[in-house]
Every structure is written in C-alpha cells, then in structure tokens.
Design an enzyme around this catalytic site. Structure first.
Site, PDB file in Angstrom:
ATOM      1  CB  CYS A  86      -0.990   0.138   1.091  1.00 35.54           C
ATOM      2  SG  CYS A  86      -0.743  -0.623   2.820  1.00 35.54           S
TER       3      CYS A  86
ATOM      4  CG  HIS B  44      -6.399   1.448   1.588  1.00 37.47           C
ATOM      5  ND1 HIS B  44      -5.485   2.334   0.701  1.00 37.47           N
ATOM      6  CD2 HIS B  44      -5.604   0.844   2.723  1.00 37.47           C
ATOM      7  CE1 HIS B  44      -4.343   1.448   1.308  1.00 37.47           C
ATOM      8  NE2 HIS B  44      -4.290   0.979   2.362  1.00 37.47           N
TER       9      HIS B  44
END
Length: 375
Positions: A90, A327
């Site tokens: 991420c 996200h």
C-alpha cells in the site's frame, strides 16, 4: 547532471468501494483515464506536448502483465512509451512517484507519468496446488506476518489507543471529507469513470461508528475504524524543474523508504517521515500539509503520536483521508500526492510551502516524501 523533479499535474478517479460502482473496471480501464488526464493537464501547463519517457504505476493485487505498460497503451501514449509496475504494497503508488523522480534527478530531461491503480473487485484469486490464498507472505517463515487488521489491533493494544479515540478519528475523517466534497474541493482532481463522479464511501460509516461491534473479542477495532477496501487510480506528471517554465507544482525535496518491525507495520510512516524531513533539512513544524494514508484509525494515531502531532491537527488529511475516501491499496500513496497538489498548488499556497505524503506498509515498511510548492 542532476535535476529537481516537479509534479506539475495530478489527477485521480473517484474511489469506489469494492463490489460497487467501479466493480466492472479492471486496472487498465481505471488507470488509462487518469494517465491521459495527467498528461493533458501537463501539456496545457507547458503550452506544448511533452515527450513522455515512461509510465510508472504502483499495483498490489494483480493481474500481472505489467499494468503500467497496458495503461500507457490504453491511454494512447504511443508504442514508444514504456511502462513499469511497482509493488511496495500500500505504499506502491507513492513509491512509483519516487522512482519516476529518481530517473529525472539522474539526468533524464523528459517527463514521466507516475501513480498507482488497484481494482480489488477484479483482482484474481490466487492459489498454490489448487488451494486459494488471500495474499502472499510479507515476511519469511518464522517471522511475524500478521494480517493487516490483526496488526492494527496489536498496535492499538501496544500503544493503548482506545475505542473512543479511534472512533473520533474516523468520524473526523468523514466530517472533513464531506465538507470538502460539498465545497467542491475534489472536483478539479477527479476524472469520472463508469458514471462515478464522487468518492462513494464518504459518510457511510460515520453515523454507525458508536454501534459497530469490535472485530476481535476484547479488541477496539471496528469496521468503521478500518478503511474500506476499494477500487481506484491516480496519476501525476513529473518534469525536470527546467522544463516546467512558469507552471506551478510540487518539487520533491526529500524522500525515504524505511523498514520497521513486521509485527507492527502500521508505524512505518513515522520513521519514514522523519527520515525524509531530515534529508529535506526540515522539521515537522515546518510542514503545512500532511497526507498520511489512513489504513486504520489506530495506525494513523500511532504514527501521529510518534511524530508529536495532535489527533485533530488541521494540517493532517484536512479534507479527510482513506478512512472516509476508501483505500485502493496500490493507488493510495499516489492519491496522497494528488491531494497535496490540490491542497497546496490548486488552492494557492505560496512558493516554499512544504507538504508531506506518507504511507505505512504491510511487512514493516514506511514510505514518505517531502514536497515544496514552486511557482
């Protein structure tokens, strides 16, 4: 001869919750529109078409086959423009921006497009000998390798970050994002796709926060203080400072990628921010805007504590963060740069203003960059 790298254009798709508005779009169809838009904006700013040396995109969960190259072709950049896909989980989207900047700083005088893309909705099912698995290991056998939700709960317990504080942080993220959306502050950075014109999870969990059950017995994390898994893409155009003429932008002043304990990966952004600031000869108090990827409220708060920043500091995710927007793993780090561009460049911050983008990463990593407004 080295050169400073400057972000002169920054665009993103709306973020869509997995399985909802963007569920039918694969990574190519998510990434190509923002790659095209970021280049078009940069061409307009430069007053001429720019030669593009490469397209660098972060991606975590597939489908493989170098999505950056596929997106470059789909965006119509021409067969001569290559592409490379970066995986720092991420932190991938931010790492891609740093990789593109490194090539410019090494002396390549051409523009580069960088960012990230994730289609959690269309990510392939992985298997070994017919047995499916959700993700590859982040650490070798014998090392801690917690699931990210489990790791966030461990961090909350280790740091004594309680349920009330986490709920308040998530509510603040939604409240700020709703205010920004309603005021139109996202509009200039958004590239609508598949009919989606706004981030679809803003405010969804806000009213439910006090009623949501804990995800672990005796724990403090809930579905409302863990970000939504999402689909989305973001891209920026970087050029050498000499090539930008009078176009405003974000000049990369310093950056860092660090390692930390894989048992508590959520803290990684903190040492990365401090290392990047040190390279930029700056301190936390010098920074006007911070965009730290909010994977979990507990993780965000643990990072802020280590940086000596108050929970409600208006510099941090001033228009809401991933807890409200969602996200899309490989894109989120690039979205943080797009948000800095919107907050600082588009909103008229004076030259010399500093901004920070950062992410904590599964497996025990942190990625951070310090940018300076130039005009």
């Amino acid at each position: 001869m080295s050169a400073d790298a400057v972000v002169v254009a920054a665009r993103r798709t709306p973020v869509g919750t997995r399985g909802r508005a963007l569920a039918t779009l694969d990574v190519e169809r998510l990434a190509a529109p923002v790659v095209r838009a970021a280049l078009t904006d940069a061409d307009v700013a430069a007053g001429r078409p720019l030669a593009v040396a490469d397209v660098v995109l972060g991606n975590c969960m597939g489908p493989g086959g170098n999505p950056a190259r596929v997106a470059a072709l789909a965006a119509g950049l021409g067969v001569e423009v290559p592409g490379v896909t970066v995986d720092r989980q991420c932190g991938s989207g931010l790492a891609a921006v740093l990789d593109a900047a490194a090539a410019i700083r090494a002396g390549d005088a051409r523009a580069r497009i960088a960012g990230g893309v994730e289609s959690a909705s269309t990510a392939p099912v992985r298997s070994v000998d017919g047995a499916p698995y959700s993700r590859a290991p982040f650490a070798p056998h014998g090392w801690p390798d917690p699931d990210m939700v489990e790791a966030a709960q461990h961090l909350a317990a280790a740091d004594g970050i309680g349920r009330e504080r986490q709920d308040a942080h998530a509510a603040r993220s939604h409240r700020r994002a709703r205010a920004a959306r309603d005021a139109g502050r996202f509009m200039a950075e958004l590239v609508p796709v598949a009919g989606l014109t706004a981030d679809d999870s803003i405010g969804v969990a806000e009213r439910l926060l006090p009623r949501l059950p804990a995800l672990f017995d005796g724990g403090t994390l809930t579905a409302g203080t863990a970000t939504r898994i999402s689909d989305g893409a973001a891209a920026v155009t970087l050029v050498p400072d000499a090539l930008r003429d009078d176009a405003p932008g974000l000049l990369l002043r310093g950056h860092a990628v660090v390692g930390c304990d894989p048992a508590l990966p959520g803290i990684g952004a903190a040492p990365a921010v401090l290392a990047a600031l040190d390279l930029a000869d700056a301190r936390v108090g010098d920074v006007a805007a911070l965009e730290i990827v909010e994977a979990f409220a507990a993780q965000s708060l643990a990072v802020l504590d280590r940086l000596g920043i108050a929970d409600d500091d208006p510099r941090v995710c001033a228009d809401g963060g991933a807890l409200a927007l969602g996200h899309p793993w490989g894109a989120s780090g690039a979205i943080s740069v797009v948000r800095l561009f919107g907050r600082l460049v588009r909103e008229g911050a004076p030259a010399g203003t500093l901004g920070v983008a950062a992410a904590s990463v599964g497996g025990g990593l942190g990625v951070a960059a310090v940018f300076e407004v130039v005009r």
